[in-house]
Design an enzyme around this catalytic site. Sequence first.
Site, PDB file in Angstrom:
ATOM      1  N   TYR A 146       0.826  -1.210   0.000  1.00 53.58           N
ATOM      2  CA  TYR A 146       0.000   0.000   0.000  1.00 53.58           C
ATOM      3  C   TYR A 146       0.865   1.267   0.000  1.00 53.58           C
ATOM      4  CZ  TYR A 146      -4.065  -2.958   1.026  1.00 53.58           C
ATOM      5  OH  TYR A 146      -5.044  -3.912   0.972  1.00 53.58           O
ATOM      6  N   LYS A 195       3.301 -15.670   2.363  1.00 49.22           N
ATOM      7  CA  LYS A 195       3.165 -16.420   1.106  1.00 49.22           C
ATOM      8  C   LYS A 195       4.600 -16.779   0.720  1.00 49.22           C
ATOM      9  CE  LYS A 195       0.720 -17.934  -2.388  1.00 49.22           C
ATOM     10  NZ  LYS A 195      -0.138 -19.104  -2.257  1.00 49.22           N
ATOM     11  N   ASP A 227      -3.329 -18.201   1.812  1.00 47.85           N
ATOM     12  CA  ASP A 227      -4.503 -18.856   1.201  1.00 47.85           C
ATOM     13  C   ASP A 227      -5.081 -19.906   2.138  1.00 47.85           C
ATOM     14  OD1 ASP A 227      -2.030 -19.955   0.716  1.00 47.85           O
ATOM     15  OD2 ASP A 227      -2.470 -20.674  -1.295  1.00 47.85           O
ATOM     16  N   ASP A 251      -5.443  -6.682   5.766  1.00 50.50           N
ATOM     17  CA  ASP A 251      -6.621  -5.950   5.308  1.00 50.50           C
ATOM     18  C   ASP A 251      -7.716  -6.957   4.951  1.00 50.50           C
ATOM     19  OD1 ASP A 251      -8.296  -4.005   4.427  1.00 50.50           O
ATOM     20  OD2 ASP A 251      -7.100  -3.391   2.706  1.00 50.50           O
ATOM     21  N   ASP A 255     -11.097  -8.519   7.606  1.00 52.44           N
ATOM     22  CA  ASP A 255     -12.506  -8.397   7.204  1.00 52.44           C
ATOM     23  C   ASP A 255     -13.182  -9.767   7.279  1.00 52.44           C
ATOM     24  OD1 ASP A 255     -12.414  -5.704   6.767  1.00 52.44           O
ATOM     25  OD2 ASP A 255     -13.257  -5.798   4.747  1.00 52.44           O
TER      26      ASP A 255
END
Length: 360
Positions: A146, A195, A227, A251, A255
């Site tokens: 970001y 990852k 994942d 992020d 959620d």
Amino acid sequence: MKKHIAVLAGDGIGPEITDAAIAVMNKIGEKYGHEFEFEHLLMGVCAIEKTGEPLPQYTIDRCLASDSVLLGAVGGAVGDKRIESLPGHLRPEAGLLKIRSALGLYSNLRPAKLFPALAGACPLRKDIAEKGIDLVVVRELIGGIYFGERGRGVGEGGEFAYDTEKYSVEEVTRIAKIAFELARKRRHHVTSIDKANVLESSRLWREVVHNVAKDYPDVELTDMLVDNTAMQLVKNPAQFDVVLTSNIFGDILSDEAAMITGSIGMLASSSLGATKRGLYEPIHGSAPDIAGKDLANPIATILSAAMMLRDSFDMIKEAEDVENAVNEVLNAGYRTADIMSEGKTQVKGSEMTKLILERI
Ligand code: NAD
């Protein structure tokens, strides 16, 4: 104790829910002999309308001079062309990224807890929900993709765009320490998300987290690919205590973690850096669809204020008082529309606040 709190009410339901949290803090102040002073400042669409920018420098300066910051939510209605046609750096969300970075808030803590009284609202299978959900996502907040280099260009395949994920040892070390320290106050388990089977930045992330872990032999560390984590959160969320993530993975996963608890209107969050000054906010947005209708659930913001009392001001008893009041109101069967279920008593947002105030 006297504390000066900057309030960024923001847009949509922001003013309603921050007013609720302020009322609760004032009640706590009266009961325990503290003086909380609130200074209202502009950020978001309301700031764009008055000053032309989402986060005026004055707001940043006053937040830096405060003991802590309470944020409602920012953002206009989806489809509001006036806002959506603005360039990226002038959009309300740009204000959010900028304030986090200006205050040096590198860690975002998002607890996701299934309130026993609301177990019926959990979208997971009953046998999974019954094992309980009580986890905290510790998300790195001012690094990674970001904030990395980005751009556009034209190459052989036509126009292209890129964003860059980059983490330094220092950035990973400081966020990992936050996660391990937090685990010590909880169930002594950190799951670090990466990852590492594909990304070099993730391989560095994993190395650094394992180095930090050496200083915390009493905390168990598990590595998990992002994942697989997305899957495990719905399959067996009870396995998680502290979930340590990069900015982008956090992020998305936070959620997901929020949704499995059943209500977005219940969940608080805090962002902290190297000082005690934090930014406290509900995890939901400005909910323009219900703004001004007294339908907003104020609990997420009230619980964010409780986090401020505990984490920024070391007011443990006071924070527990707020949390207990919320639990009592839920146990007594009162619900705002978003968490309403059969046999319960539906109340407006302002009534919910009043019920909580009565129990403090
Ligand atoms: P949202 O969280 O605002 O709303 C999603 C749904 O949840 C809506 O139906 C809303 O009515 C409901 N909801 C949210 N909070 C509630 C509450 N306290 N009580 C009852 N119901 C509640 O997400 P969205 O609709 O995707 O976004 C709306 C705006 O908020 C957008 O402009 C978005 O950019 C912004 N946003 C801001 C933040 C932030 O300020 N941190 C976070 C997310 C979204």
